[in-house]
Design a protein around this motif. Structure first.
Motif, mmCIF file in Angstrom:
data_model
loop_
_atom_site.group_PDB
_atom_site.id
_atom_site.type_symbol
_atom_site.label_atom_id
_atom_site.label_comp_id
_atom_site.label_asym_id
_atom_site.label_seq_id
_atom_site.Cartn_x
_atom_site.Cartn_y
_atom_site.Cartn_z
ATOM 1 N N THR A 232 -15.255 5.036 13.686
ATOM 2 C CA THR A 232 -15.628 3.663 13.718
ATOM 3 C C THR A 232 -14.800 3.196 12.049
ATOM 4 O O THR A 232 -14.952 3.907 11.127
ATOM 5 N N ALA A 233 -14.488 1.963 12.080
ATOM 6 C CA ALA A 233 -13.912 1.474 11.044
ATOM 7 C C ALA A 233 -15.006 0.970 10.013
ATOM 8 O O ALA A 233 -15.676 -0.096 10.114
ATOM 9 N N TYR A 234 -15.066 1.940 9.002
ATOM 10 C CA TYR A 234 -16.112 1.437 7.892
ATOM 11 C C TYR A 234 -15.353 1.020 6.583
ATOM 12 O O TYR A 234 -16.314 0.962 5.581
ATOM 13 N N VAL A 235 -13.921 0.876 6.530
ATOM 14 C CA VAL A 235 -13.170 0.669 5.234
ATOM 15 C C VAL A 235 -12.372 -0.579 5.400
ATOM 16 O O VAL A 235 -11.720 -0.426 6.393
ATOM 17 N N LEU A 236 -12.404 -1.506 4.819
ATOM 18 C CA LEU A 236 -11.349 -2.688 4.627
ATOM 19 C C LEU A 236 -10.387 -2.306 3.730
ATOM 20 O O LEU A 236 -10.656 -2.136 2.473
ATOM 21 N N VAL A 237 -9.095 -2.187 4.334
ATOM 22 C CA VAL A 237 -7.940 -1.729 3.553
ATOM 23 C C VAL A 237 -7.236 -2.935 3.310
ATOM 24 O O VAL A 237 -6.544 -3.334 4.376
ATOM 25 N N ARG A 238 -6.504 -3.254 2.058
ATOM 26 C CA ARG A 238 -6.022 -4.290 1.929
ATOM 27 C C ARG A 238 -4.690 -3.897 1.723
ATOM 28 O O ARG A 238 -4.172 -3.198 0.570
ATOM 29 N N TRP A 239 -3.436 -4.199 2.412
ATOM 30 C CA TRP A 239 -1.882 -4.031 1.994
ATOM 31 C C TRP A 239 -1.382 -5.192 1.683
ATOM 32 O O TRP A 239 -1.678 -6.316 2.124
ATOM 33 N N HIS A 240 -0.566 -5.077 0.579
ATOM 34 C CA HIS A 240 -0.028 -6.208 -0.072
ATOM 35 C C HIS A 240 1.402 -5.923 -0.764
ATOM 36 O O HIS A 240 1.584 -4.541 -1.041
ATOM 37 N N GLN A 241 2.046 -6.756 -1.103
ATOM 38 C CA GLN A 241 3.554 -6.644 -1.773
ATOM 39 C C GLN A 241 3.130 -6.076 -3.096
ATOM 40 O O GLN A 241 4.087 -5.709 -3.880
ATOM 41 N N ARG A 242 2.084 -5.881 -3.955
ATOM 42 C CA ARG A 242 1.733 -5.572 -5.137
ATOM 43 C C ARG A 242 1.488 -4.138 -4.958
ATOM 44 O O ARG A 242 0.994 -3.794 -6.180
ATOM 45 N N SER A 243 1.459 -3.537 -3.931
ATOM 46 C CA SER A 243 1.231 -2.011 -4.004
ATOM 47 C C SER A 243 1.851 -1.375 -4.914
ATOM 48 O O SER A 243 3.101 -1.550 -5.388
ATOM 49 N N TYR A 244 1.281 -0.177 -5.653
ATOM 50 C CA TYR A 244 1.790 0.478 -6.519
ATOM 51 C C TYR A 244 3.487 1.146 -6.316
ATOM 52 O O TYR A 244 4.271 1.259 -7.118
ATOM 53 N N PHE A 245 3.387 1.593 -4.968
ATOM 54 C CA PHE A 245 4.911 2.081 -4.694
ATOM 55 C C PHE A 245 5.480 1.097 -3.941
ATOM 56 O O PHE A 245 6.730 1.581 -3.328
ATOM 57 N N ALA A 246 5.439 -0.086 -3.888
ATOM 58 C CA ALA A 246 6.288 -1.029 -3.420
ATOM 59 C C ALA A 246 7.740 -0.973 -4.037
ATOM 60 O O ALA A 246 7.913 -1.133 -5.019
ATOM 61 N N ARG A 247 8.765 -0.572 -3.046
ATOM 62 C CA ARG A 247 10.249 -0.662 -3.525
ATOM 63 C C ARG A 247 10.476 0.431 -4.453
ATOM 64 O O ARG A 247 11.459 0.487 -5.008
ATOM 65 N N ARG A 248 9.642 1.567 -4.801
ATOM 66 C CA ARG A 248 9.843 2.510 -5.616
ATOM 67 C C ARG A 248 10.695 3.596 -4.682
ATOM 68 O O ARG A 248 9.917 4.617 -4.466
ATOM 69 N N TRP A 249 11.699 3.555 -4.138
ATOM 70 C CA TRP A 249 12.370 4.243 -3.175
ATOM 71 C C TRP A 249 12.750 5.523 -3.627
ATOM 72 O O TRP A 249 12.431 6.477 -2.723
ATOM 73 N N ASP A 250 13.193 5.651 -4.662
ATOM 74 C CA ASP A 250 13.607 6.904 -5.249
ATOM 75 C C ASP A 250 12.349 7.817 -5.400
ATOM 76 O O ASP A 250 12.959 9.128 -5.129
ATOM 77 N N THR A 251 11.287 7.230 -5.974
ATOM 78 C CA THR A 251 10.055 8.042 -6.122
ATOM 79 C C THR A 251 9.722 8.560 -5.013
ATOM 80 O O THR A 251 9.117 9.783 -4.581
ATOM 81 N N ILE A 252 9.520 7.829 -3.983
ATOM 82 C CA ILE A 252 9.073 8.225 -2.499
ATOM 83 C C ILE A 252 10.028 9.002 -1.864
ATOM 84 O O ILE A 252 9.490 10.016 -1.362
ATOM 85 N N ALA A 253 11.269 9.236 -1.930
ATOM 86 C CA ALA A 253 11.944 10.065 -1.404
ATOM 87 C C ALA A 253 11.886 11.436 -2.017
ATOM 88 O O ALA A 253 11.702 12.644 -1.478
ATOM 89 N N ALA A 254 11.719 11.454 -3.294
ATOM 90 C CA ALA A 254 11.643 12.692 -4.223
ATOM 91 C C ALA A 254 9.990 13.162 -3.922
ATOM 92 O O ALA A 254 10.029 14.765 -3.600
ATOM 93 N N ALA A 255 9.350 12.422 -3.724
ATOM 94 C CA ALA A 255 7.743 12.967 -3.441
ATOM 95 C C ALA A 255 7.891 13.735 -2.139
ATOM 96 O O ALA A 255 7.110 14.784 -1.732
ATOM 97 N N LEU A 256 8.386 12.934 -1.142
ATOM 98 C CA LEU A 256 8.292 13.503 0.265
ATOM 99 C C LEU A 256 9.108 14.819 0.513
ATOM 100 O O LEU A 256 8.709 15.586 1.026
ATOM 101 N N GLN A 257 10.086 14.964 -0.299
ATOM 102 C CA GLN A 257 11.043 16.199 -0.333
ATOM 103 C C GLN A 257 10.065 17.232 -1.161
ATOM 104 O O GLN A 257 9.992 18.489 -0.647
#
Length: 337
Positions: A232-257
């Protein structure tokens, strides 16, 4: 102590106390107010305390609309600017992140200060829906699990999509194969002692930039025991361009490695490994590192020729499509890269 709306001490005693950790950066006062209100007004017979953890900022600067109009002030339960408790079984405390700056440190600061038998997470731009907490606690009791999640309702750019897993239990292999966006941090509810203190531990603060700390947390939890899940969906999750990780591509790549190195079990699940490699390829392409994007895309295709993230990365690296265009299209369907 009599819980509001329950009428008897016996009703409270059957339900463990819950601490809700809400990290914030003091830049989303409206949604933070909604998150707090949704937690303290849950129809739950047990005690609920909400811990608002200010990260890399000082509490008291921004008024919280609809919750008294005054800024939150650290240092005491029930400060100005947060909702008045709905009964003696509800409280709100304001803290500052005293650990590593970022989401992981803020969650851990709240967890270590919590007094509840159970720990729940909620992001400051998300909102629990009615019935969430009681249903999850009932599921923990019935299943004997130490960790329970639930479905989500994703809101993005005027569109709402419901994401619910059609299963009651998730194991480590499931999570290696698929991140399962439905398992959002704002749905997490865990036993403090058996899981966080004596089991799989706190949120890892060493992952680069704190990105994917929730996925790492899930993987470590699933190593210990399968996770319970509500369909059951019990949480409303809001996605938006103000996300903390929006466009932080180098950080995302390093974290996934970092994630691939931290969890060698990915080597046993080629499709899962290729999925993460494809995400790295896309991040490298979006960040402008065409050479590294091509290298990760080739690695992805070798692991799983059907992994579409590799081809999206190639399209971005070749200038055929902008990364933001891809993300907007996915987000409208309640999905991410």
């Amino acid at each position: 102590m009599v819980a509001a709306g329950t009428g008897t001490v016996a009703a409270v005693s059957r339900y463990p106390s819950v601490s809700v950790v809400v990290p914030t950066r003091d830049d989303r006062p409206v949604s933070l107010s909604a998150a707090i209100r949704a937690a303290v007004t849950q129809d739950y017979p047990g005690q609920i305390e909400v811990l608002v953890v200010y990260d890399q900022c000082t509490p008291g600067r921004t008024p919280l609309p609809g919750l008294g109009g005054a800024p939150a002030v650290a240092g005491a339960p029930g400060p100005a600017g947060v909702p008045a408790p709905t009964g003696p079984d509800r409280s709100v405390r304001v803290l500052t992140n005293t650990r590593t700056p970022g989401l992981a440190g803020a969650r851990n600061s709240g967890t270590l200060a919590a007094t509840g038998e159970l720990i729940a997470f909620c992001d400051d731009d998300d909102e629990w829906l009615p019935g969430k907490l009681r249903a999850q606690v009932d599921a923990l009791t019935a299943s004997g699990a130490a960790f329970v999640s639930c479905g989500i309702r994703v809101s993005y750019d005027g569109h709402t999509v419901e994401r619910v897993l059609d299963r009651d239990s998730i194991n480590l292999v499931d999570l290696l194969r698929d991140r399962m966006t439905e398992l959002h941090p704002s749905t997490f509810l865990v036993h403090r002692a058996t899981a966080l203190r004596d089991g799989f531990g706190l949120v890892d603060e060493e992952i680069p930039g704190g990105y994917a700390e929730d996925y790492d947390f899930l993987l470590r939890a699933a190593r210990a025991a399968p996770l319970a899940n509500l369909r059951t969906a019990y949480v409303l999750v809001r996605w938006h361009q103000r996300s903390y990780f929006a466009r932080r591509w180098d950080t995302i790549a390093a974290a996934l490695q970092w994630l691939l190195a931290r969890h060698p079990e990915f080597a046993t699940q080629p499709t899962g490994h290729a999925r993460v490699a494809g995400q790295i390829a896309f991040a490298r392409a979006a960040g402008g590192d065409r050479r590294d994007a091509l290298r990760w895309a080739r690695r992805t295709i070798r692991g799983n020729p059907r992994e579409r993230r590799a081809y999206l990365a190639l399209a971005v690296a070749g200038g055929m499509v902008r990364p933001d265009t891809v993300l907007r299209a996915l987000h409208r369907r309640g999905r991410g890269i």
